[in-house]
Design a protein around this motif. Structure first.
Motif, PDB file in Angstrom:
ATOM      1  N   ASP A  66      -3.058   8.350   5.803  1.00 39.20           N
ATOM      2  CA  ASP A  66      -2.561   8.041   7.148  1.00 39.20           C
ATOM      3  C   ASP A  66      -1.189   8.658   7.356  1.00 39.20           C
ATOM      4  OD1 ASP A  66      -4.794   6.444   7.615  1.00 39.20           O
ATOM      5  OD2 ASP A  66      -3.742   4.555   7.220  1.00 39.20           O
ATOM      6  N   ASP A  99      -1.159   3.147   6.991  1.00 38.41           N
ATOM      7  CA  ASP A  99      -1.368   2.157   5.939  1.00 38.41           C
ATOM      8  C   ASP A  99      -1.688   2.766   4.583  1.00 38.41           C
ATOM      9  OD1 ASP A  99      -1.009  -0.069   7.654  1.00 38.41           O
ATOM     10  OD2 ASP A  99      -3.054   0.161   8.401  1.00 38.41           O
ATOM     11  N   THR A 100      -2.044   4.046   4.567  1.00 41.47           N
ATOM     12  CA  THR A 100      -2.402   4.723   3.324  1.00 41.47           C
ATOM     13  C   THR A 100      -1.665   6.055   3.251  1.00 41.47           C
ATOM     14  OG1 THR A 100      -4.252   5.973   4.280  1.00 41.47           O
ATOM     15  CG2 THR A 100      -4.728   3.725   3.493  1.00 41.47           C
ATOM     16  N   ARG A 143       0.816  -1.215   0.000  1.00 39.46           N
ATOM     17  CA  ARG A 143       0.000   0.000   0.000  1.00 39.46           C
ATOM     18  C   ARG A 143       0.851   1.267   0.000  1.00 39.46           C
ATOM     19  NH1 ARG A 143      -4.277  -1.672   4.650  1.00 39.46           N
ATOM     20  NH2 ARG A 143      -2.370  -2.554   5.504  1.00 39.46           N
TER      21      ARG A 143
END
Length: 233
Positions: free
Chosen positions: A216, A212-213, A14
């Motif tokens: 984020d 995680d992104t 990711r």
């Protein structure tokens, strides 16, 4: 000897190369290494990785990489405990004398050195198996709702959703940052981190952020800078 083991595998889908991508001026992994070393209670920091570039960054920032993680422990399905247990066994096989072991995730830049030492102190002064960082849910989980296949909603807890928030017990979640236990405890498969004999070091909300992104990541950088400003003032 008290050690910190930081799992940091090379594969990250990711956010590619997440563990060594620069976060607020230095590789993400460097924050966890430096926090552990600054705690005053850690003798060595060991990075468990399958990736030579990560190993190089780890050594540059003060960690040791005395072994490389085998491929079967570096896939998307391997949990944290098997990685930590593998590292402990490898180090014991090399003749290291180990007492307490912490696992700190490579993506824990908001964790403070004082919290690393406080968690170990709580473990040593008690009969807990583990002490780990956690955070309180800001909204009662008993009043959660779920979407149905048709697009409607149903309560997660039919009884809880009818209760006042102040009448419901607080719920907590793993902060995904720090876990202390004795090396013997880590190697005992009957003792679980999220068991009745584990204790939470509850962190303030602003120190807890999954990364995680890309969104984020951006929010975590903003929180990091705010924490730095708060510390300076």
């Amino acid at each position: 000897m008290n050690i910190v083991i930081i799992p940091a595998r090379g594969g990250s889908k990711r956010i590619p190369r997440k563990n060594i991508r620069h976060f607020c001026g230095k590789p993400m992994l460097a924050h966890s290494i430096e926090t552990a070393l600054a705690s005053g209670v850690v003798d060595k920091v060991v990075v468990s990785t399958d990736d030579e570039a990560i190993a190089e960054v780890a050594r540059h920032h003060g960690a040791e990489v005395p072994f490389m993680r085998p491929p079967e422990l570096a896939d998307d399905y391997t949990g944290t405990s098997p990685v930590v247990c593998h590292a402990i066994k490898e180090l014991l096989g090399m003749g290291w004398s180990l007492d307490y072991c912490a696992c700190i995730y490579a993506t824990a830049p908001l964790l403070s050195a004082s919290q690393v030492s406080e968690a170990l102190h709580q473990l040593q002064q008690s009969k807990w198996d583990y002490v780990f960082t956690a955070a309180r849910y800001s909204f009662p989980i008993q009043r959660a709702i779920m979407q149905t296949d048709s697009g409607g909603v149903v309560p997660f807890d039919a009884h809880g959703i009818t209760q006042r928030s102040q009448d419901l017990p607080p719920a907590f979640h793993d902060a995904g940052q720090l876990y202390w236990g004795s090396c013997e405890t880590w190697l005992d498969s009957k003792k679980h981190i999220f068991g009745a004999n584990s204790h939470m070091l509850v962190l303030p909300d602003y120190q807890v952020q999954d990364i995680d992104t890309p969104e984020d990541w951006e929010r975590a950088e903003m929180l990091y800078e705010l924490i730095k400003q708060k510390t300076r003032s």
